[in-house]
Scaffold this motif. Structure first.
Motif, PDB file in Angstrom:
ATOM      1  N   ALA A   1     -10.807  -6.866  -6.600  1.00 24.07           N
ATOM      2  CA  ALA A   1      -9.369  -7.029  -6.789  1.00 24.07           C
ATOM      3  C   ALA A   1      -8.775  -7.953  -5.735  1.00 24.07           C
ATOM      4  O   ALA A   1      -7.803  -8.673  -5.997  1.00 24.07           O
ATOM      5  N   TYR A   2      -9.358  -7.940  -4.531  1.00 24.91           N
ATOM      6  CA  TYR A   2      -8.872  -8.790  -3.445  1.00 24.91           C
ATOM      7  C   TYR A   2      -9.692 -10.061  -3.283  1.00 24.91           C
ATOM      8  O   TYR A   2      -9.551 -10.784  -2.297  1.00 24.91           O
TER       9      TYR A   2
ATOM     10  N   ILE B   1     -12.083  -2.491  -5.246  1.00 23.41           N
ATOM     11  CA  ILE B   1     -11.154  -3.017  -4.237  1.00 23.41           C
ATOM     12  C   ILE B   1     -11.593  -4.414  -3.798  1.00 23.41           C
ATOM     13  O   ILE B   1     -10.771  -5.329  -3.670  1.00 23.41           O
TER      14      ILE B   1
ATOM     15  N   GLY C   1       0.812  -1.205   0.000  1.00 25.13           N
ATOM     16  CA  GLY C   1       0.000   0.000   0.000  1.00 25.13           C
ATOM     17  C   GLY C   1       0.840   1.246   0.000  1.00 25.13           C
ATOM     18  O   GLY C   1       2.059   1.211   0.130  1.00 25.13           O
TER      19      GLY C   1
ATOM     20  N   GLY D   1      -5.770  -1.640  -0.055  1.00 28.44           N
ATOM     21  CA  GLY D   1      -6.434  -1.373  -1.323  1.00 28.44           C
ATOM     22  C   GLY D   1      -6.784   0.085  -1.486  1.00 28.44           C
ATOM     23  O   GLY D   1      -6.663   0.657  -2.575  1.00 28.44           O
TER      24      GLY D   1
END
Length: 416
Positions: A317-318, A314, A114, A365
């Motif tokens: 994406a995770y 987010i 991050g 994220g």
């Protein structure tokens, strides 16, 4: 000398676009001057911030005092708040569900580390948000630039002035009006310097962030702008058609201000000019002075789209899955907590960080999205401003107020 003359003949919108291009070029050629670029940008923003509260406070006082004796005040305020919450909630609902079921962000690799979020608040409590409406110390609120309590106090003060004897209230109102005119004079000078400020912070961002680092999040930026396009080209026009207000003409007449909002990424920069220009275009003065400042807190359609698509991006994406109840909770949370975005520093990131733990999203994220926030913020800000313009027309229409161009259109139809 000829160059200065040629520059002065260009419209503000063209000047801003030229400054943006020059800022990118300067950053790529001389990135070592990032500190100087930052100084130019911050100086311009500070000049704008200098006049925001001194302008908002008296305009709301005058607006409330001017209509307090009329039955329209309570109706306008109620209609505005109902419209704000209805539209922003509907937009959040639409884009949360659309982004989720279209798979926005699925399979995207945005890395494992991050960014730096030091100094940014990581929690926003709804109870504190509600209590923040009430100014315990108005002098402190004014010095801190806390918009919500200032607006509340201005409404109460306007109510008090409006209930004084007519001669006393008129003198106070005239004093505030002189103050407002003086602030407008200052704003005119500051806006002329806006291309310099824009050059500065565009060049700073490109020089420090670089272009290569932004390519990895290109899908997020493109997807977000597609969502913005749906709002501007489909949803806003539908609202305009439903309420029978002119949308294209409003867009055209305020193009320079929308361009300024886009390239600066700050809706506060255009607030003084927006209030002034809408009045010049024939909109109702009392409606403008009440609806627009309130809208800067409660009516952020661009932010509603941004929070919705970013949260889902987010999550996807995770590899995080939401149930139907989770999606509905996400809509409710973003709708409520999103109202703080315009009242705190780094508002967009504060909202995302506040929502992330409660939705089971990793804060890393949010940090990664923060790396390209500058680019998506441009469109977000422009849409926020466009939303205020549309809202003024909608509230006017519900109050039976007709613009001069609409009157002329009606007359031409009646004689044809």
């Amino acid at each position: 000398m000829k160059l200065v003359t040629l520059w002065s003949k260009l419209s503000l919108g063209i000047q801003l676009l030229v400054a943006l291009v020059l800022g990118v070029i300067a950053a790529l050629i001389w990135p070592q001057f990032a500190g100087f670029y930052q100084f130019l940008g911050q100086a311009f923003i500070k000049l704008i911030n200098m006049v925001i509260i001194p302008l908002i406070f008296p305009t709301i006082v005058v607006a409330v005092a001017g209509v307090i004796g009329k039955k329209s005040f309570g109706k306008i305020l109620t209609k505005s708040l109902v419209y704000f919450f209805t539209v922003t909630t509907a937009i959040t609902l639409l884009f949360v569900f659309a982004s989720y079921y279209l798979g926005f962000g699925q399979g995207v690799n945005i890395g494992q580390t991050g960014g730096n979020l030091d100094g940014i608040a990581n929690n926003v409590k709804f109870s504190e948000f509600l209590l923040g409406f009430i100014p315990s110390n108005i002098v402190k609120s004014l010095s801190d630039g806390a918009l919500l309590p200032i607006i509340v106090f201005a409404i109460f003060l306007g109510y008090g002035i409006g209930n004084l004897k007519s001669d006393k209230s008129q003198k106070i109102i005239e004093g505030f009006q002189i103050w407002i005119e003086a602030i407008y004079k200052i704003v005119t000078v500051i806006i002329k310097l806006s291309p310099v400020g824009i050059f500065g912070f565009i060049a700073k961002d490109v020089a420090t962030t670089g272009i290569d680092k932004l390519i990895g999040l290109g899908q997020f930026v493109i997807g977000t702008y597609l969502a913005y396009a749906v709002l501007v080209l489909l949803i806003f026009p539908l609202i305009a058609v439903f309420f029978k207000v002119p949308y294209l003409s409003a867009f055209r007449e305020n193009w320079s201000l929308l361009t300024l909002a886009f390239v600066t990424g700050s809706s506060s920069v255009v607030l003084p000019s927006l209030l002034k220009d809408l009045k010049k275009q024939g909109h109702d003065e009392h409606t403008i002075d009440l609806v627009v400042p309130l809208g800067y807190t409660f009516n952020l359609e661009g932010a509603a789209v941004y929070f919705s698509v970013t949260t889902i991006f987010i999550a996807h994406a995770y590899g995080i899955q939401f149930s139907l109840s989770s999606l509905l909770f996400t809509v409710l949370l973003l709708t409520l907590i999103g109202k703080t975005a315009a009242t705190v520093p780094s508002g967009a990131i504060v909202v995302l960080l506040a929502a992330a733990p409660q939705l089971g999203l990793p804060v890393e994220g949010v940090a990664l999205i923060f790396a390209v926030d500058f680019f998506v913020n441009a469109g977000r800000t422009m849409i926020n401003v466009l939303g205020q313009i549309l809202t003024v027309s909608v509230i006017e229409k519900t109050e039976g107020y007709i613009l001069e161009e609409e009157k002329e259109s009606q007359l031409s139809v009646s004689f044809s």
